[in-house]
Design a protein around this motif. Sequence first.
Motif, mmCIF file in Angstrom:
data_model
loop_
_atom_site.group_PDB
_atom_site.id
_atom_site.type_symbol
_atom_site.label_atom_id
_atom_site.label_comp_id
_atom_site.label_asym_id
_atom_site.label_seq_id
_atom_site.Cartn_x
_atom_site.Cartn_y
_atom_site.Cartn_z
ATOM 1 N N PHE A 92 0.793 -1.231 0.000
ATOM 2 C CA PHE A 92 0.000 0.000 0.000
ATOM 3 C C PHE A 92 0.823 1.277 0.000
ATOM 4 O O PHE A 92 0.251 2.367 0.068
ATOM 5 C CB PHE A 92 -0.930 0.019 1.226
ATOM 6 N N GLY A 93 2.131 1.167 -0.063
ATOM 7 C CA GLY A 93 2.949 2.364 -0.069
ATOM 8 C C GLY A 93 3.450 2.735 1.314
ATOM 9 O O GLY A 93 3.066 2.143 2.329
ATOM 10 N N PRO A 94 4.314 3.771 1.383
ATOM 11 C CA PRO A 94 4.991 4.091 2.652
ATOM 12 C C PRO A 94 4.067 4.566 3.755
ATOM 13 O O PRO A 94 4.345 4.315 4.930
ATOM 14 C CB PRO A 94 5.983 5.197 2.247
ATOM 15 N N PHE A 95 2.961 5.276 3.428
ATOM 16 C CA PHE A 95 2.094 5.791 4.494
ATOM 17 C C PHE A 95 1.493 4.656 5.303
ATOM 18 O O PHE A 95 1.604 4.623 6.532
ATOM 19 C CB PHE A 95 0.981 6.665 3.903
ATOM 20 N N TRP A 96 0.850 3.691 4.636
ATOM 21 C CA TRP A 96 0.198 2.612 5.368
ATOM 22 C C TRP A 96 1.215 1.636 5.945
ATOM 23 O O TRP A 96 0.992 1.034 6.997
ATOM 24 C CB TRP A 96 -0.823 1.893 4.487
ATOM 25 N N GLY A 97 2.349 1.480 5.261
ATOM 26 C CA GLY A 97 3.409 0.666 5.847
ATOM 27 C C GLY A 97 3.882 1.261 7.164
ATOM 28 O O GLY A 97 4.100 0.544 8.146
ATOM 29 N N PHE A 98 4.010 2.602 7.177
ATOM 30 C CA PHE A 98 4.422 3.260 8.404
ATOM 31 C C PHE A 98 3.377 3.098 9.496
ATOM 32 O O PHE A 98 3.718 2.843 10.661
ATOM 33 C CB PHE A 98 4.672 4.751 8.153
ATOM 34 N N GLN A 99 2.083 3.268 9.153
ATOM 35 C CA GLN A 99 1.040 3.140 10.173
ATOM 36 C C GLN A 99 1.058 1.750 10.803
ATOM 37 O O GLN A 99 0.948 1.598 12.020
ATOM 38 C CB GLN A 99 -0.355 3.425 9.581
ATOM 39 N N GLU A 325 15.975 3.016 8.437
ATOM 40 C CA GLU A 325 16.429 3.009 7.044
ATOM 41 C C GLU A 325 15.627 3.974 6.181
ATOM 42 O O GLU A 325 16.149 4.530 5.212
ATOM 43 C CB GLU A 325 16.321 1.597 6.470
ATOM 44 N N ASP A 326 14.361 4.157 6.526
ATOM 45 C CA ASP A 326 13.497 5.079 5.790
ATOM 46 C C ASP A 326 13.460 6.461 6.433
ATOM 47 O O ASP A 326 12.572 7.265 6.138
ATOM 48 C CB ASP A 326 12.078 4.508 5.706
ATOM 49 N N GLN A 327 14.399 6.713 7.334
ATOM 50 C CA GLN A 327 14.586 8.022 7.971
ATOM 51 C C GLN A 327 13.418 8.436 8.856
ATOM 52 O O GLN A 327 13.185 9.620 9.083
ATOM 53 C CB GLN A 327 14.848 9.109 6.905
ATOM 54 N N PHE A 328 12.693 7.470 9.390
ATOM 55 C CA PHE A 328 11.661 7.783 10.363
ATOM 56 C C PHE A 328 12.225 7.827 11.780
ATOM 57 O O PHE A 328 11.583 8.365 12.686
ATOM 58 C CB PHE A 328 10.534 6.752 10.295
ATOM 59 N N LEU A 440 -3.518 7.415 20.652
ATOM 60 C CA LEU A 440 -2.318 6.705 20.201
ATOM 61 C C LEU A 440 -2.380 6.401 18.702
ATOM 62 O O LEU A 440 -1.373 6.517 17.994
ATOM 63 C CB LEU A 440 -2.145 5.414 21.003
ATOM 64 N N LEU A 441 -3.547 6.008 18.211
ATOM 65 C CA LEU A 441 -3.685 5.757 16.776
ATOM 66 C C LEU A 441 -3.433 7.030 15.975
ATOM 67 O O LEU A 441 -2.819 6.991 14.901
ATOM 68 C CB LEU A 441 -5.086 5.208 16.472
ATOM 69 N N ALA A 442 -3.897 8.168 16.473
ATOM 70 C CA ALA A 442 -3.722 9.434 15.760
ATOM 71 C C ALA A 442 -2.264 9.863 15.681
ATOM 72 O O ALA A 442 -1.880 10.622 14.782
ATOM 73 C CB ALA A 442 -4.546 10.526 16.438
ATOM 74 N N THR A 443 -1.426 9.369 16.595
ATOM 75 C CA THR A 443 -0.014 9.737 16.541
ATOM 76 C C THR A 443 0.667 9.194 15.292
ATOM 77 O O THR A 443 1.677 9.751 14.851
ATOM 78 C CB THR A 443 0.740 9.226 17.778
ATOM 79 N N GLY A 444 0.108 8.121 14.701
ATOM 80 C CA GLY A 444 0.715 7.549 13.499
ATOM 81 C C GLY A 444 0.730 8.516 12.329
ATOM 82 O O GLY A 444 1.800 8.878 11.821
ATOM 83 N N PRO A 445 -0.443 8.982 11.863
ATOM 84 C CA PRO A 445 -0.457 9.965 10.777
ATOM 85 C C PRO A 445 0.291 11.244 11.134
ATOM 86 O O PRO A 445 0.981 11.824 10.281
ATOM 87 C CB PRO A 445 -1.953 10.225 10.566
ATOM 88 N N ALA A 451 7.613 13.654 10.069
ATOM 89 C CA ALA A 451 8.861 13.074 9.565
ATOM 90 C C ALA A 451 9.027 13.355 8.076
ATOM 91 O O ALA A 451 10.130 13.653 7.596
ATOM 92 C CB ALA A 451 8.876 11.570 9.831
ATOM 93 N N TRP A 452 7.917 13.281 7.322
ATOM 94 C CA TRP A 452 7.982 13.547 5.883
ATOM 95 C C TRP A 452 8.398 14.985 5.620
ATOM 96 O O TRP A 452 9.236 15.264 4.755
ATOM 97 C CB TRP A 452 6.613 13.264 5.268
ATOM 98 N N ARG A 453 7.841 15.932 6.396
ATOM 99 C CA ARG A 453 8.183 17.341 6.194
ATOM 100 C C ARG A 453 9.635 17.612 6.576
ATOM 101 O O ARG A 453 10.358 18.339 5.863
ATOM 102 C CB ARG A 453 7.249 18.218 7.024
ATOM 103 N N LEU A 454 10.087 17.047 7.701
ATOM 104 C CA LEU A 454 11.484 17.240 8.107
ATOM 105 C C LEU A 454 12.443 16.663 7.083
ATOM 106 O O LEU A 454 13.482 17.262 6.761
ATOM 107 C CB LEU A 454 11.709 16.592 9.476
ATOM 108 N N ARG A 455 12.093 15.488 6.544
ATOM 109 C CA ARG A 455 12.955 14.869 5.539
ATOM 110 C C ARG A 455 12.986 15.705 4.265
ATOM 111 O O ARG A 455 14.038 15.888 3.656
ATOM 112 C CB ARG A 455 12.451 13.455 5.250
ATOM 113 N N ARG A 456 11.832 16.268 3.851
ATOM 114 C CA ARG A 456 11.777 17.089 2.643
ATOM 115 C C ARG A 456 12.593 18.369 2.824
ATOM 116 O O ARG A 456 13.318 18.796 1.925
ATOM 117 C CB ARG A 456 10.331 17.434 2.318
#
Length: 467
Positions: A92-99, A325-328, A440-445, A451-456
């Motif tokens: 499903f891509g990086p977003f759902w993999g991360f969740q 490895e994915d910079q999270f 706790l679930l909301a902390t995922g998104p 992390a995405w913004r910091l990496r960008r």
Amino acid sequence: MLRLVADVGRMHAGLDRKALALFPLVLTMFCLVSGGPYGLEPGIQQSGAGMGLLLLVIVPLIWALPVALMTAELTAAMPVEGGYYAWTKRAFGPFWGFQCAWWTWLYSIVDATLYPILFCDYLSTLVKLSTGNDVLEKTPLLRWGIALVIVAVFAILNVRGTRLVGEVSVILGFLLTAPFLAMIGIGLWRMASHSGPIVRDFVPSGSSVGEVFASGLYVIMWNYLGWDNLSTVAEEIDRPQRNFPRAIFICVPLVTAIYVLAVLVGLRFSPDLSQWNDKSWPVIASSVGGPWLGTAMGYAALASAVALFATALLAASRIPFVMAEDQFFPKKLLAVHPRYKTPWIAILVCAAIYGVLAGFFTFLTLLEVNVTLYSAAVTIELFALIRFRRAEPDMPRPYRIPGGMAGVVVTAILPMLVIGVAIFASLREDWRDQIPVLVLLATGPCYYLLAWRLRRNAQAKGSVAVS
């Protein structure tokens, strides 16, 4: 698929490739998923004898077995470090993999924190049975100190090698099951000689079927969850395509049989449900075989708690390792010990978190949060199972769930129905209990977007610097 496995293999070249052979893998899985029937007692007390036994038989069929089948197929098809993180990211891509990885890591934090607490609970019971002293019950700071020692010792064990964790799991597995086997044997022999009712009431007096079903379901689900956890160390398993499914199919019936038989015997000789709390197996065993068996059960409970903790830390520490490895997470978590071949910094970070939390929570406080977080993550994995069968039908699958696409859909739907029923029942009982889980679930998104913004931003600064 073969290219994916090869790429991951190069990234994790420092790991011990054959740390867990089949037999140590079976005992490690048994310790991680079950650790014996310890922790079942509150479920029996809350749900009642009849409902508790019914849940013990039904839940493995519609909850444990389907998740185990999913794990067997996906681990055999993609035996990579990080397990479910790699599956869901590819599906499903990086977003759902991360969740999936984030929620499971949060669940693992809650899960691993339970075990030092359980160790202290059983140690308190053992001390009280032996000496009549209840100092541990009255001194929370002392309990926390003991929990910290357990965390430190088994963090060091994990750092020193996955192979060593497997060897210790073999020893602990025998130690924690021996008193239950003795109790079951003695109890069945006595039951054959002196017949009597096992179940006096289906549900506790004054309770409705719906109430006790909801109360017991979360506890029973917790005792049967975690079959996907060891997928995170797939690259450290000897021939994972063959051995992981084999270990799954040995462990599921083994865990179910020990649970059902132990509770059957326990209810026959200790029918007073007020005695069934989260540290009562030594008392129940004493009613079956005498004080010596109660004492043995108390020591076995200590072995169970440390076995559960050691294996939970093994599985959970690989998630921040692969997410780094994915910079999270910071890159320092990628460090592999040159001598012991383990992600030692990731292990120590996880252990530090567990040690802090062990001083602030109780067993039942954490349990419901634990199950709901795990359920959210495993739902993504079950959808990934369906997606791979549809999108990649030719993917090599050393183990394949039987029944074609229909078998896969049924396998995925059954646990989702259990999750839905458990959450609905909990909401009906008191919806406010789910507020901490929702947070706790909301902390995922939220964490993913941060992390995405910091990496960008970091990439943008790097581009400017280069130009």
